[in-house]
Design an enzyme around this catalytic site. Structure first.
Site, PDB file in Angstrom:
ATOM      1  N   PHE A  60       0.844  -1.177  -0.036  1.00  0.00           N
ATOM      2  CA  PHE A  60      -0.038   0.034  -0.085  1.00  0.00           C
ATOM      3  C   PHE A  60       0.772   1.254   0.065  1.00  0.00           C
ATOM      4  CE2 PHE A  60      -2.000  -3.353   2.270  1.00  0.00           C
ATOM      5  CZ  PHE A  60      -3.275  -3.427   1.621  1.00  0.00           C
TER       6      PHE A  60
ATOM      7  N   SER B 112      -2.372  -0.956  -5.604  1.00  0.00           N
ATOM      8  CA  SER B 112      -3.345  -1.311  -6.524  1.00  0.00           C
ATOM      9  C   SER B 112      -3.298  -0.171  -7.745  1.00  0.00           C
ATOM     10  CB  SER B 112      -4.711  -1.870  -5.968  1.00  0.00           C
ATOM     11  OG  SER B 112      -5.198  -0.786  -5.189  1.00  0.00           O
TER      12      SER B 112
ATOM     13  N   ALA C 230       1.974  -2.781  -9.690  1.00  0.00           N
ATOM     14  CA  ALA C 230       0.602  -2.282  -9.574  1.00  0.00           C
ATOM     15  C   ALA C 230      -0.255  -3.592  -9.534  1.00  0.00           C
ATOM     16  CB  ALA C 230       0.379  -1.438 -10.870  1.00  0.00           C
TER      17      ALA C 230
ATOM     18  N   ASP D 199       0.223  -0.560   5.144  1.00  0.00           N
ATOM     19  CA  ASP D 199      -0.582   0.512   5.682  1.00  0.00           C
ATOM     20  C   ASP D 199      -1.662   0.698   4.808  1.00  0.00           C
ATOM     21  OD1 ASP D 199      -1.091   3.079   6.764  1.00  0.00           O
ATOM     22  OD2 ASP D 199       0.265   3.991   5.408  1.00  0.00           O
TER      23      ASP D 199
ATOM     24  N   CYS E 192      -5.546   3.001   9.967  1.00  0.00           N
ATOM     25  CA  CYS E 192      -6.099   4.536  10.192  1.00  0.00           C
ATOM     26  C   CYS E 192      -7.529   4.674  10.166  1.00  0.00           C
ATOM     27  CB  CYS E 192      -5.431   5.379   8.773  1.00  0.00           C
ATOM     28  SG  CYS E 192      -6.157   4.741   7.150  1.00  0.00           S
TER      29      CYS E 192
END
Ligand code: SAH
Length: 395
Positions: free
Chosen positions: A230, A253, A279, A299, A339
């Protein structure tokens, strides 16, 4: 200026007397006048004692408190609040450093400005409104920002299309409120440079909140193979490279994010063969890669945006962490984050521990991480503490 009055139901003032900055719609007894969404209103107890001044909005959070005093929300108000935010950053060395010109100037409730976020990238301020009141005040806020920061700010970009409630029907007002039309899109964090695409990038263009955690990672990167999962625009990757990692693989991604990551790595380490970027979906990558790494960073974006999807989110964190733990070399490290505001520290820790149990790996906690000082937590609004991280030693 006279504002409309909002009267609370009996006893519903208690959280306000403890300085909590939100009023939920269920606490409202009556409204005098017809406030428009985004207007400033004054809040009173059922027996007519003044409580607070705030922004009115249609929705579950009906009022976001701007002041517990009966004051006008005028130009002087915005200057005073932004000056307080700037003073905190300057006096703690977060602002005004040549090697780090990237920081959060305003962190919503943490700076007594619920609904407002301002991030600084070198000479550009990127402003984001999360409430209709802040949206309406954007020009006043931009003027106050110029007054407070003077020549330190050359551009103010407003970016709220995705953060304002859809129903408010504010239209897309994204664009420069000041300056613009230049190609100053490079900023610096701890001596590392990176491009920021505030127009098309996610959030305000960069994840300023991981600065301290990236520095910690740099200290552990030497002689380790690193997977930055990420990666977005590659923040953790270029810190790992400076820290002396043997290889760094960045995965996201989004192909735009991978494009930015490559550009940023090239900017700091031109031609360095240690870096590769892919990717690809995180789960797919972890499933099919034959590599094992000495250090993995996870993350991900917030898995839970609402309380009712908490269970699924915790499952998601467990699965992701289990997949990553399976790819860590013995004696390796996992930097893992959440988060999601609705996922508590305890929830997150439990999800990570279930992942460890599931994979049969022995893990110990080396660090418990959170957000940096330019994302202060209003002590009366613990919800503002959203970033959680664990650094695990994996045997
Ligand atoms: N660590 C980054 C911030 C991560 S933001 C930094 O320091 O800047 C979360 C990122 O996860 C976004 O870039 C998003 O494109 C990416 N993402 C979302 N879902 C994903 C998935 N299933 N697989 C891989 N990446 C994903």
């Amino acid at each position: 200026m006279t504002y409309c009055n909002v009267i609370l139901k009996p006893k519903k003032e208690e959280s306000l007397l403890r300085f909590h900055p939100w009023i939920f719609s269920g606490a409202i007894l009556s409204i005098e006048g017809e406030p428009q969404e985004g207007d400033v209103v004054e809040v009173y107890t059922a027996d007519r004692r003044f409580l607070a001044t705030g922004h009115y909005q249609i929705g579950s959070i009906a009022i976001r408190i701007l002041s517990f005093s009966q004051i006008p929300v005028d130009d002087a108000f915005w200057v005073e609040r932004l000056l307080a935010a700037y003073t905190l950053r300057r006096s703690t060395g977060l602002a005004g450093r040549a090697i780090s010109d990237t920081y959060r100037l305003v962190h919503g409730e943490g700076d007594n400005l619920p609904g407002l976020v301002i991030d600084i990238y070198a000479g550009t301020a990127v402003m984001q409104a999360h409430s209709v009141g802040m949206h309406h005040a954007r020009h006043q806020i931009a003027d106050a920002l110029k007054t407070v920061m003077g020549e330190a700010i050359r551009h103010i970009y407003y970016k709220s299309e995705t953060t304002l409630p859809y129903k408010a029907n504010t239209g897309n007002e994204d664009g420069y409120l000041f300056g613009g039309g230049s190609d100053e899109d490079m900023a610096m964090e701890n001596g590392l440079r990176f491009y920021v695409d505030w127009q098309k990038g996610q959030k305000t263009g960069f994840f300023v909140d991981q600065r301290d955690n990236r520095s910690l990672l740099e200290r552990y990167a030497a002689n380790r193979s690193v997977l930055n999962m990420f990666c977005y625009t590659g923040g953790f990757s270029f810190y790992a490279m400076r820290g002396g990692a043997t290889v760094v693989h960045s995965v996201d991604s989004s192909s735009k994010a991978i494009h930015m990551t490559k550009k940023n790595v090239e900017l700091n380490f031109p031609g360095d063969p240690r870096h590769e970027a892919y990717a690809e979906d995180a789960f797919r990558y972890l499933e099919k890669t034959g590599n094992r790494y000495d250090l993995i960073i996870l993350d991900p974006p917030a898995f839970a945006k609402h309380k009712n999807v908490l269970r699924n989110a915790l499952q998601g964190y467990r699965k992701l962490n289990a997949a990553a733990l399976a790819k860590i070399q013995p004696g390796g490290l996992l930097f893992t984050f959440s988060c999601s505001q609705v996922v508590s520290k305890e929830h997150f820790r439990l999800a990570v521990f279930s992942a460890a149990a599931q994979t049969g790996r022995h893990v110990r906690i080396l660090h418990q991480l959170t957000q940096p000082a330019d994302h202060p937590v209003n002590i009366y609004h613990p919800e503002g503490e959203y970033l959680k991280g664990l650094v695990l030693y994996v045997e």
